[in-house]
Write a protein that holds these residues in place. Structure first.
Motif, short mmCIF file in Angstrom:
data_model
loop_
_atom_site.label_atom_id
_atom_site.label_comp_id
_atom_site.label_asym_id
_atom_site.label_seq_id
_atom_site.Cartn_x
_atom_site.Cartn_y
_atom_site.Cartn_z
N ILE A 52 19.11 52.06 43.63
CA ILE A 52 19.38 53.35 44.54
C ILE A 52 21.02 53.72 44.44
O ILE A 52 21.82 52.94 44.66
CB ILE A 52 18.94 52.99 45.89
CG1 ILE A 52 17.53 52.66 45.99
CG2 ILE A 52 19.33 54.12 46.74
CD1 ILE A 52 17.02 52.03 47.27
N GLY A 53 21.06 55.14 44.12
CA GLY A 53 22.56 55.62 44.22
C GLY A 53 23.35 55.31 43.20
O GLY A 53 24.64 55.67 43.02
N LEU A 161 12.25 58.84 36.73
CA LEU A 161 13.30 58.44 37.06
C LEU A 161 12.98 57.51 38.22
O LEU A 161 11.89 58.02 39.18
CB LEU A 161 14.50 59.60 37.58
CG LEU A 161 14.72 60.81 37.10
CD1 LEU A 161 15.46 61.75 37.85
CD2 LEU A 161 15.38 60.21 35.61
N GLY A 162 13.58 56.15 38.30
CA GLY A 162 13.03 55.13 39.20
C GLY A 162 13.96 54.24 39.44
O GLY A 162 14.99 53.97 38.69
N GLN A 163 13.60 53.37 40.54
CA GLN A 163 14.54 52.07 40.67
C GLN A 163 13.83 51.24 39.87
O GLN A 163 12.93 51.31 38.98
CB GLN A 163 14.22 51.74 42.26
CG GLN A 163 14.57 52.71 43.32
CD GLN A 163 14.41 52.53 44.79
OE1 GLN A 163 14.09 51.56 45.04
NE2 GLN A 163 14.44 53.67 45.47
N GLY A 228 30.18 49.12 43.48
CA GLY A 228 30.24 49.84 42.29
C GLY A 228 29.11 50.95 42.39
O GLY A 228 28.88 51.60 41.48
N VAL A 229 28.30 51.09 43.38
CA VAL A 229 27.09 51.95 43.43
C VAL A 229 27.63 53.35 43.70
O VAL A 229 28.17 53.40 44.99
CB VAL A 229 26.10 51.54 44.44
CG1 VAL A 229 25.07 52.79 44.58
CG2 VAL A 229 25.36 50.25 44.04
N GLY A 293 21.55 54.44 53.84
CA GLY A 293 20.14 54.49 54.18
C GLY A 293 19.85 55.59 55.00
O GLY A 293 18.65 56.05 55.16
N LEU A 294 20.84 56.34 55.75
CA LEU A 294 20.30 57.04 56.70
C LEU A 294 19.92 58.39 56.04
O LEU A 294 19.43 59.24 56.61
CB LEU A 294 21.57 57.35 57.66
CG LEU A 294 22.11 56.31 58.66
CD1 LEU A 294 23.16 56.59 59.33
CD2 LEU A 294 21.07 56.03 59.47
N VAL A 295 20.60 58.73 54.86
CA VAL A 295 20.50 59.76 54.03
C VAL A 295 19.55 59.44 52.81
O VAL A 295 18.78 60.25 52.12
CB VAL A 295 21.65 60.65 53.72
CG1 VAL A 295 22.42 60.91 54.81
CG2 VAL A 295 22.56 59.41 52.78
#
Length: 589
Positions: A52-53, A161-163, A228-229, A293-295
């Motif tokens: 994620i990110g 596109l995915g995790q 580093g994300v 995580g809030l967004v």
């Protein structure tokens, strides 16, 4: 708010995937080149994965901006759809009739459109974001759409596109035909330290600001917190600019970044000893994750936290906990710290060997009285005590205490240290009784006089005694532990089935399938796993939460996942509760 103050023409760290801010690290540049080639050549299927990110969406949007004008794009950003709903969404994105619920009509309309685009020299591209949430039936529908072709060319290109879970999903036997059609697979890794420096400077420059607005050490701290994300870098850098603006600073230093990380976690500063220049931040790794995580996605919320929200700080100087002396000069402090790190390289193993001996006695040695926390806590070195606790905790879970290299750094990040040992981490507020029901050892925060806070490993807990580890193991009475309980615990656990994140009703995919398997194994779910988080799955999760004294939300948050693993004997884990043999041994000493 701060743009004019820092001479910026725009907010440089927005979370929206704006292609103008795209920074191509060596990893992203190589991925971009391969994707551009695939788009130009009209490859059938492309799969791009990453945590994620890490910039998957931004990369693809930048790619589309550079793509030929004759490419029509359908972007599916909510993949929790049925096969028919997917077709309706694709047609709507292409501007085609999409109200019909007849799959044949929908596919015919799409095929006619693609043939017309082909005759005009164009083609269609479907991009599916968050593809790890796709149901197997929907993925099969995508495979069938890839059959839309002429004798010499594919009419439709599909980019997934995915995790990282997407890779596991594509390896399932029933999807082997789809997997064989994927021409290009690419996995995006987080930025390394040098790339994080370049990334921050790049975004500041694009926004029209000073690329050196952040001190180099501040960017190091950003990298340590974010791993580093890119998305987490953005969250923390933006908050750091707000901190600097409110303080009237023209340049952002490491102190501002550290404070921003704590603010994002809605927590307090456990230990921030300015004189010695090191920061214990057991919860800091979680801080940026929660903020993102809030967004981006939901994470578990604390069960309850300190109501006043006041930062609790404890300064440590060269003399000790009372702080009568001024701190030593910076150079001497560093030398002293390095010597201590080297001397302590084997302390974790020593603590592990002696912890069992301590449990056989009334207070760590035969004949001694139980330790008193009021007397003990002020004498515990904040940093070295935490090192000992964390080292033993890691050893309990993985067999590997802190290495000499890990002890030599000036920051303790339990999230990073755990990840190196394939462990997940979460910080929560809870009473001792709840931790006892969960049954796992934990790093706990203990409060002393005048706001003093120390970290300790609660390794064993009995009806009358508690076995703690600081830089050495000690035994205290349970009532003494309860009197000094601060309410904050730091837990590691092994996510053997890769449940990951938070699972809630409406989710689909392999993580839900694995959750259902575990609930079925525990006897809480009668139905066979389907991979869909439905009502019966929600009720099974609620039953688990009820049996463990957790809030009955029906959502499989990290604490619920921890309780689930702890309830199944086939997943080895350290135990918190003192066995009858251990209790008897303590009573005889």
């Amino acid at each position: 708010m701060y743009e004019r103050y820092y001479g910026l023409g725009d907010q440089p760290f927005r979370l929206t995937p704006d292609p103008k801010y795209l920074y191509l690290s060596s990893k992203h540049r190589e991925a971009y080149a391969h994707l551009l080639y695939a788009l130009t050549e009209g490859s059938g299927f492309v799969a791009v994965t990453g945590e994620i990110g890490t910039g998957k969406t931004t990369l693809v949007r930048a790619l589309l901006r550079e793509s030929p004008k004759d490419v029509s794009v359908a972007y599916v950003f909510n993949p929790v759809l049925t096969a028919t709903e997917l077709l309706q969404t694709i047609n709507a994105e292409f501007g085609l009739p999409s109200r019909s619920s007849n799959k044949k009509e929908l596919v015919e309309a799409l095929n006619e459109f693609l043939l017309a685009r082909k005759s005009e020299g164009g083609r269609g591209v479907v991009i599916v974001d968050e593809a790890q949430n796709l149901d197997s039936a929907v993925l099969e529908e995508l495979r069938l759409l890839s059959n839309l072709e002429t004798e010499d060319d594919k009419l439709l290109q599909i980019i997934l596109l995915g995790q990282p879970e997407l890779r596991g999903l594509l390896e399932r036997p029933e999807l082997r035909q789809l997997a064989q059609r994927i021409d290009l697979r690419w996995h995006l890794e987080p930025l390394d330290r040098e790339e994080t420096h370049a990334y921050v400077r790049h975004r500041l420059k694009v926004a029209g600001g000073d690329p050196d607005l952040f001190e180099p050490r501040a960017i190091d701290v950003i990298h340590d917190h974010s791993g580093g994300v890119p998305r987490l870098i953005n969250v923390l850098a933006h908050r750091s600019l707000l901190v600097g603006y409110t303080r009237g600073l023209r340049r952002i230093g490491p102190a501002e970044v550290s404070l921003a990380a704590v603010e994002l976690a809605h927590g307090r500063v456990p230990i921030y000893p300015r004189p010695t220049g090191w920061l214990v931040r057991l919860g800091a790794g979680l801080a940026v994750t929660v903020a993102a995580g809030l967004v981006a996605f939901l994470l578990v919320a604390p069960l309850g936290d300190h109501q006043d929200g006041t930062p609790v700080m404890a300064a440590v100087d060269s003399r000790g906990p009372h702080g009568q002396n001024k701190p030593a000069p910076a150079g001497r402090r560093r030398t002293h710290r390095a010597v201590k790190a080297k001397a302590a390289a084997g302390a974790g193993l020593k603590a592990g060997r002696t912890a069992a001996n301590a449990r056989r006695t009334s207070g760590g040695a035969a004949g001694e009285a139980l330790a008193k926390l009021d007397d003990l806590l002020p004498r515990v070195s904040a940093f070295e005590g935490t090192l000992g606790a964390v080292s033993r905790y890691l050893e309990l879970w993985s067999g590997h205490p802190l290495t000499a290299a890990e002890r030599a750094v000036d920051t303790i990040d339990l999230q990073v240290l755990g990840a190196r040992r394939s462990l997940r981490y979460v910080a929560l507020a809870m009473p001792l009784e709840l931790l006892e029901r969960i049954g796992l050892p934990a790093i706990v925060e203990l409060g002393g006089r005048e706001g003093l806070v120390r970290f300790a490993l609660l390794e064993k807990l009995g009806a009358e005694r508690a076995y703690l580890v600081f830089d050495r193991p000690v035994v205290v009475s349970r009532s003494d532990l309860e009197a000094h309980w601060y309410g904050r615990v730091h837990l590691l656990w092994r996510d053997a089935m890769r449940l990951s994140g938070l699972l809630a009703p409406g989710n689909r995919g392999p993580a839900v399938f694995a959750l259902q398997r575990l609930l079925h194994e525990l006897g809480l779910l009668e139905e066979q796993p389907t991979g869909v988080y439905d009502h019966t799955t929600r009720e099974a999760v609620r039953a688990l939460q009820r049996s463990r004294g957790l809030e009955e939300t029906g959502t499989a948050d990290p604490l619920t996942q921890i309780a689930l693993y702890a309830a199944l004997e086939r997943f080895p884990h350290p135990t918190l509760l003192e066995s009858k043999a251990e209790a008897g041994s303590s009573g005889r000493s």
